[in-house]
Design an enzyme around this catalytic site. Structure first.
Site, PDB file in Angstrom:
ATOM      1  N   SER A   1      45.095  39.451  37.264  1.00  0.00           N
ATOM      2  CA  SER A   1      43.665  39.254  37.319  1.00  0.00           C
ATOM      3  C   SER A   1      42.870  40.521  37.628  1.00  0.00           C
ATOM      4  CB  SER A   1      43.342  38.209  38.392  1.00  0.00           C
ATOM      5  OG  SER A   1      43.756  38.671  39.685  1.00  0.00           O
TER       6      SER A   1
ATOM      7  N   LYS B   1      38.531  46.148  43.141  1.00  0.00           N
ATOM      8  CA  LYS B   1      38.477  44.823  42.530  1.00  0.00           C
ATOM      9  C   LYS B   1      37.462  43.985  43.289  1.00  0.00           C
ATOM     10  CE  LYS B   1      41.697  41.045  41.338  1.00  0.00           C
ATOM     11  NZ  LYS B   1      43.139  40.670  41.351  1.00  0.00           N
TER      12      LYS B   1
ATOM     13  N   SER C   1      49.221  40.244  39.391  1.00  0.00           N
ATOM     14  CA  SER C   1      47.843  40.641  39.071  1.00  0.00           C
ATOM     15  C   SER C   1      47.549  42.118  39.248  1.00  0.00           C
ATOM     16  CB  SER C   1      46.848  39.818  39.900  1.00  0.00           C
ATOM     17  OG  SER C   1      46.828  38.484  39.464  1.00  0.00           O
TER      18      SER C   1
END
Length: 548
Positions: free
Chosen positions: A160, A85, A184
């Site tokens: 996210s 990420k 997330s």
């Protein structure tokens, strides 16, 4: 090293890839090239990657292959391609946080997790899409378009860790590291049909990872199977003095815990999460009942139990976390508000309405909620409840829902123990459904054991989305997410204006509308936390020196 023609390398698990690499039946170089070609062919329709590190990946794969051939294997991650990420610092590689404000952020050092995976022999394929600064939902006003769900390209991946969810489900990478502040990791895992683990607070270092909330941030693995999450957790768990929230603890052999046997375990079912607090889709309810039947057939004792209503945890999490992320970005909010995306602003701007007393009240309530979990931990080996599903359309996203609706994932961020999300079915439209297995702090081994036993007893892991190159994407409209200012009384408007001024913000008409839309919900949260408390009631953030 060669690979038999016709094998779907892109659907290999880490565990299977590791076995083949160790047996010299799979070339890390060929494996890496295969995935890079798949990324080039399919990512234009998924928007999973922010940066593809092809040259670095090829060099790392070549080095890994030479080491394995020479008998110097570093373990099951050696030569396996992964991605991160784009909030994990990577030395010399853009780490954008998914924001215009991070377009020039090229770190000089690696995050601790990045370094640990590199030491284990990871091949880094690139950096994956994230909602802005690991917060918020899909925005069309960021430098990169929102990620698409591989099961249905017009639907949401979850956030996210949106790029991680899309990339793993589509077979662009076998696994990734995400982050989880309010769901997330687990949200994208649920919407994309993956496994995602939010580890215990303090088990995995957050050093060098762009912060959202210092109180609630967790770093953890996302993969296709529970076994793969166990392998990744083994590589990244452990005390790190560079992370102020890191906690010294013994690290067991997580993979060894995956015995497939859960006979005699006691499972508490937080049924009220999906039946009362946030009623689930009918198909999701059916999937939950079927999953509980699987646990019973495996020999576990299954009974209903109750915890705090989910909204209690949301109040605590939002008041604390939004205050913290507002403070992290306060300078840029004052000087560069136009450089933030609409969804991020819709979550962070209302934090200017919270006072220090609100933050402290939330921290005290946080401690109460953690204490109230202890009897459940004592009675049950794990707790089970729903995840998300099925995924909504991207154009149905409304930022204000963040303030209005509780979340099945947030309670575990507040209580701090491990929470594993895994697939427990599919809707009639082919979208994944999910459930959570929640454990005692630092008992990841039992959580993984239960999840793995369920996974072995069901066939959901065999399903994969079908993707073809060259698919034309329908544009995502954000029209439904334009702010709608509610009818506020004069006192509330006056308070908002005063707090905006005190925060040093300069908001144009649209950004003020974004704030005003959420203002009554933010103020209601703070009001619900104003309870009678004694002088000596400690907050969750009480300071302690480390031992040793």
């Amino acid at each position: 090293m060669t690979m038999g023609a016709g094998d779907d390398l892109h659907f290999l698990t880490i565990a299977e890839a590791a076995r083949r690499i160790a047996a010299r039946a799979l070339s890390p170089v060929e494996y890496t090239e295969h995935l890079l070609a798949r990324i080039a062919a399919l990512d234009p329709q998924l928007n999973a990657f922010i940066t593809v590190t092809g040259d670095l990946a090829r060099a790392q794969a070549k080095a890994a292959e030479a080491a394995v051939m020479a008998g110097r294997s570093r373990g099951p991650l050696h030569g396996v391609p992964l991605a991160l990420k784009d909030i994990y610092n990577t030395r010399g590689i853009l780490t954008s946080g998914g924001s215009k404000l991070g377009l020039e952020h090229v770190p000089q050092t690696d995050a601790t997790c990045t370094r640990k995976l590199a030491d284990a022999g990871m091949v880094l394929l690139g950096k994956l899409q994230t909602h802005e600064f690991a917060h918020g939902g899909p925005s069309v006003d960021l430098p990169w378009p929102p990620s698409r769900n591989p099961w249905h390209l017009e639907h949401f991946t979850g956030g996210s860790s949106s790029g991680s969810g899309a990339a793993i489900a589509a077979g662009l990478v076998p696994a990734s590291l995400g982050s989880d502040t309010g769901g997330s990791i687990r949200g994208p895992a649920s919407f994309c049909g993956l496994v995602g683990l939010m580890p215990t607070s303090g088990l995995v270092s957050r050093a060098g990872v762009i912060p959202n909330s210092f109180t609630f941030d967790h770093c953890g693995p996302m993969a296709w199977t529970v076994e793969d999450c166990a392998l990744l957790l083994q590589g990244i768990a452990g005390y790190d003095p560079a992370d102020g929230g890191s906690i010294p603890s013994d690290i067991p052999d997580y993979r060894a815990a995956l015995t497939g046997n859960i006979k005699g375990l006691k499972i508490g079912v937080l049924r009220h999460y999906w039946e009362e607090d946030l009623p689930a889709h009918p198909e999701h309810r059916q999937a939950m009942e079927a999953a509980l039947d699987v646990f019973r057939k495996l020999g576990a004792t299954v009974e209903d139990c109750r915890a705090r209503p989910m909204m209690d945890s949301l109040d605590v999490k939002v008041v604390i976390a939004e205050t913290e992320i507002f403070s992290v970005h306060a300078d840029n909010l004052r000087s560069r508000p136009a450089d933030f995306g609409r969804d991020f602003l819709g979550r962070i701007l209302p934090a200017c309405l919270f006072t220090s007393a609100d933050y402290f009240a939330a921290a005290r309530e946080h401690r109460r909620i953690v204490a109230e979990m202890q009897p459940l931990y004592a009675k049950y080996d794990v707790l089970v409840t729903a995840g998300f599903g099925p995924a909504p359309r991207l154009d149905a996203h409304r930022t204000v829902n963040f303030w209005q609706k509780s979340s099945v994932f947030t309670p575990s961020n507040v209580t701090g123990g491990p929470s594993l999300e895994l697939c427990n079915g599919f809707s009639q439209t082919g979208l994944p459904l999910g459930m959570q297995v929640i454990g005692r702090p630092f008992d990841e081994a039992t959580v993984l054991r239960v999840g793995d036993a369920y996974e072995r007893a069901t066939a959901w892991r065999q399903r994969r989305p079908e993707l073809k190159p060259g698919v034309k994407l329908m544009p995502v409209s954000a029209q439904a997410n334009e702010p709608v200012v509610p009818d506020l009384d004069g006192a509330t408007r006056s308070y908002v204006n005063t707090m905006v001024k005190r925060a040093g913000l300069t908001l144009d008409e649209r950004r003020m509308a974004i704030l005003l839309e959420a203002a009554p919900h933010a103020l209601a949260m703070a009001e619900r936390l104003r309870k009678q408390r004694g002088w000596f009631e400690e907050p969750s953030l009480a300071f302690r020196f480390r031992e040793g």
